[in-house]
Design an enzyme around this catalytic site. Sequence first.
Site, PDB file in Angstrom:
ATOM      1  N   LYS A  19      13.586  17.571 -14.597  1.00  0.00           N
ATOM      2  CA  LYS A  19      14.314  17.938 -13.699  1.00  0.00           C
ATOM      3  C   LYS A  19      15.940  17.279 -13.985  1.00  0.00           C
ATOM      4  O   LYS A  19      16.869  18.042 -13.461  1.00  0.00           O
ATOM      5  CB  LYS A  19      13.941  17.475 -12.137  1.00  0.00           C
ATOM      6  CG  LYS A  19      13.954  16.092 -12.026  1.00  0.00           C
ATOM      7  CD  LYS A  19      13.364  15.534 -10.605  1.00  0.00           C
ATOM      8  CE  LYS A  19      12.921  14.265 -10.328  1.00  0.00           C
ATOM      9  NZ  LYS A  19      13.988  12.997 -11.013  1.00  0.00           N
ATOM     10  N   ARG A  94      14.138  10.829  -1.474  1.00  0.00           N
ATOM     11  CA  ARG A  94      12.849  10.686  -2.392  1.00  0.00           C
ATOM     12  C   ARG A  94      11.906  10.143  -1.191  1.00  0.00           C
ATOM     13  O   ARG A  94      10.545   9.953  -1.484  1.00  0.00           O
ATOM     14  CB  ARG A  94      12.970   9.359  -3.314  1.00  0.00           C
ATOM     15  CG  ARG A  94      12.525   9.729  -4.504  1.00  0.00           C
ATOM     16  CD  ARG A  94      12.729   8.484  -5.356  1.00  0.00           C
ATOM     17  NE  ARG A  94      12.110   8.538  -6.542  1.00  0.00           N
ATOM     18  CZ  ARG A  94      12.633   8.730  -7.906  1.00  0.00           C
ATOM     19  NH1 ARG A  94      14.037   9.063  -7.790  1.00  0.00           N
ATOM     20  NH2 ARG A  94      12.176   8.649  -9.026  1.00  0.00           N
ATOM     21  N   ARG A 132       8.690  10.413 -24.165  1.00  0.00           N
ATOM     22  CA  ARG A 132      10.086  10.463 -23.870  1.00  0.00           C
ATOM     23  C   ARG A 132      10.676   9.362 -24.444  1.00  0.00           C
ATOM     24  O   ARG A 132      10.338   8.037 -24.770  1.00  0.00           O
ATOM     25  CB  ARG A 132      10.135  10.378 -22.321  1.00  0.00           C
ATOM     26  CG  ARG A 132      11.759  10.102 -21.864  1.00  0.00           C
ATOM     27  CD  ARG A 132      11.924  10.765 -20.475  1.00  0.00           C
ATOM     28  NE  ARG A 132      11.449  10.001 -19.500  1.00  0.00           N
ATOM     29  CZ  ARG A 132      11.621  10.090 -18.125  1.00  0.00           C
ATOM     30  NH1 ARG A 132      12.331  11.274 -17.871  1.00  0.00           N
ATOM     31  NH2 ARG A 132      11.110   9.203 -17.241  1.00  0.00           N
ATOM     32  N   ARG A 164      11.638   3.914 -21.844  1.00  0.00           N
ATOM     33  CA  ARG A 164      11.885   3.301 -20.630  1.00  0.00           C
ATOM     34  C   ARG A 164      10.710   2.389 -20.115  1.00  0.00           C
ATOM     35  O   ARG A 164       9.635   2.871 -20.418  1.00  0.00           O
ATOM     36  CB  ARG A 164      12.186   4.396 -19.513  1.00  0.00           C
ATOM     37  CG  ARG A 164      13.593   4.744 -19.411  1.00  0.00           C
ATOM     38  CD  ARG A 164      13.965   5.999 -18.514  1.00  0.00           C
ATOM     39  NE  ARG A 164      13.288   5.952 -17.244  1.00  0.00           N
ATOM     40  CZ  ARG A 164      13.335   6.881 -16.489  1.00  0.00           C
ATOM     41  NH1 ARG A 164      14.075   7.981 -16.641  1.00  0.00           N
ATOM     42  NH2 ARG A 164      12.786   6.760 -15.330  1.00  0.00           N
ATOM     43  N   ARG A 175       3.792   5.665 -10.225  1.00  0.00           N
ATOM     44  CA  ARG A 175       4.908   6.496 -10.054  1.00  0.00           C
ATOM     45  C   ARG A 175       4.321   7.845  -9.501  1.00  0.00           C
ATOM     46  O   ARG A 175       5.028   8.545  -8.521  1.00  0.00           O
ATOM     47  CB  ARG A 175       5.759   6.787 -10.982  1.00  0.00           C
ATOM     48  CG  ARG A 175       6.654   5.556 -11.462  1.00  0.00           C
ATOM     49  CD  ARG A 175       7.180   5.536 -12.774  1.00  0.00           C
ATOM     50  NE  ARG A 175       8.636   6.604 -12.669  1.00  0.00           N
ATOM     51  CZ  ARG A 175       9.113   7.201 -13.808  1.00  0.00           C
ATOM     52  NH1 ARG A 175       8.696   6.927 -14.966  1.00  0.00           N
ATOM     53  NH2 ARG A 175      10.241   7.947 -13.643  1.00  0.00           N
TER      54      ARG A 175
END
Length: 221
Positions: A19, A94, A132, A164, A175
């Site tokens: 996104k 959120r 990632r 990350r 998450r």
Amino acid sequence: MNKKNRTILIFFGPPGSGKGTQAEMASLKYKIPAISTGDLLRNEIKKKTAIGNKVKNIIAKGKYVSEEIIIKMINNRVKKKDAKNGYILDGFPRNKSQLDYLMKNLNIGESKVLAILVDVSDKEVKSRLGGRRVCSCGETYHIKFNPPKKKGVCDLCGSKLLIRDDDKPSVINNRLKIYHKEIDPILRYWKKSGKLVKINGEQSIEKVQGDVVRGLNKNNK
Ligand code: AMP
């Protein structure tokens, strides 16, 4: 331009859905800034500010940062000149209370608003996030889907790429759990208001972008 002519696009999607990439692409196309609360927070951490020091461990665990910090940050950002014709939100709202804040305090109801869900299954999220890689300059890569030209090195600035903290497997599960609990009710809200554009996020970046543009054109008439 008055608020009625503003366009506000809100991107939703689980972590690793792409996104952020889509929000950046839409920003270039529609010439309104993409505002990512995650990026704003990571920037505070990089600059070692008081906020950065406060949120570092919270983000590393995949938990949510306090409402007070998020609201202050988003308020400061949407007030900037480049957002006067609209903006793109990535990572905000959120949860229900952030949604309420957006509706009541940012006068969003008077603007043209569309919510875009970049839909990706939990299974796909887990396989994607492992690959990632990010750069301190803000550029993001994926070792399989969007690799840098030289392994482990940023194409733009030549810095070493990093994983990350919150892309580690146990944190990803956490998450995803929080995402479904908090975001599903928000998505139901946009669906009910007829402003939800759902996109299949399990396609190439270009195909997802094509679907986003088509979805926005169709829903913007
Ligand atoms: P993201 O880059 O959007 O995945 O955000 C990274 C992390 O920043 C999240 O896992 C949260 O810890 C924090 N964060 C970003 N946006 C928000 C928000 N709107 N509310 C609370 N925490 C947030």
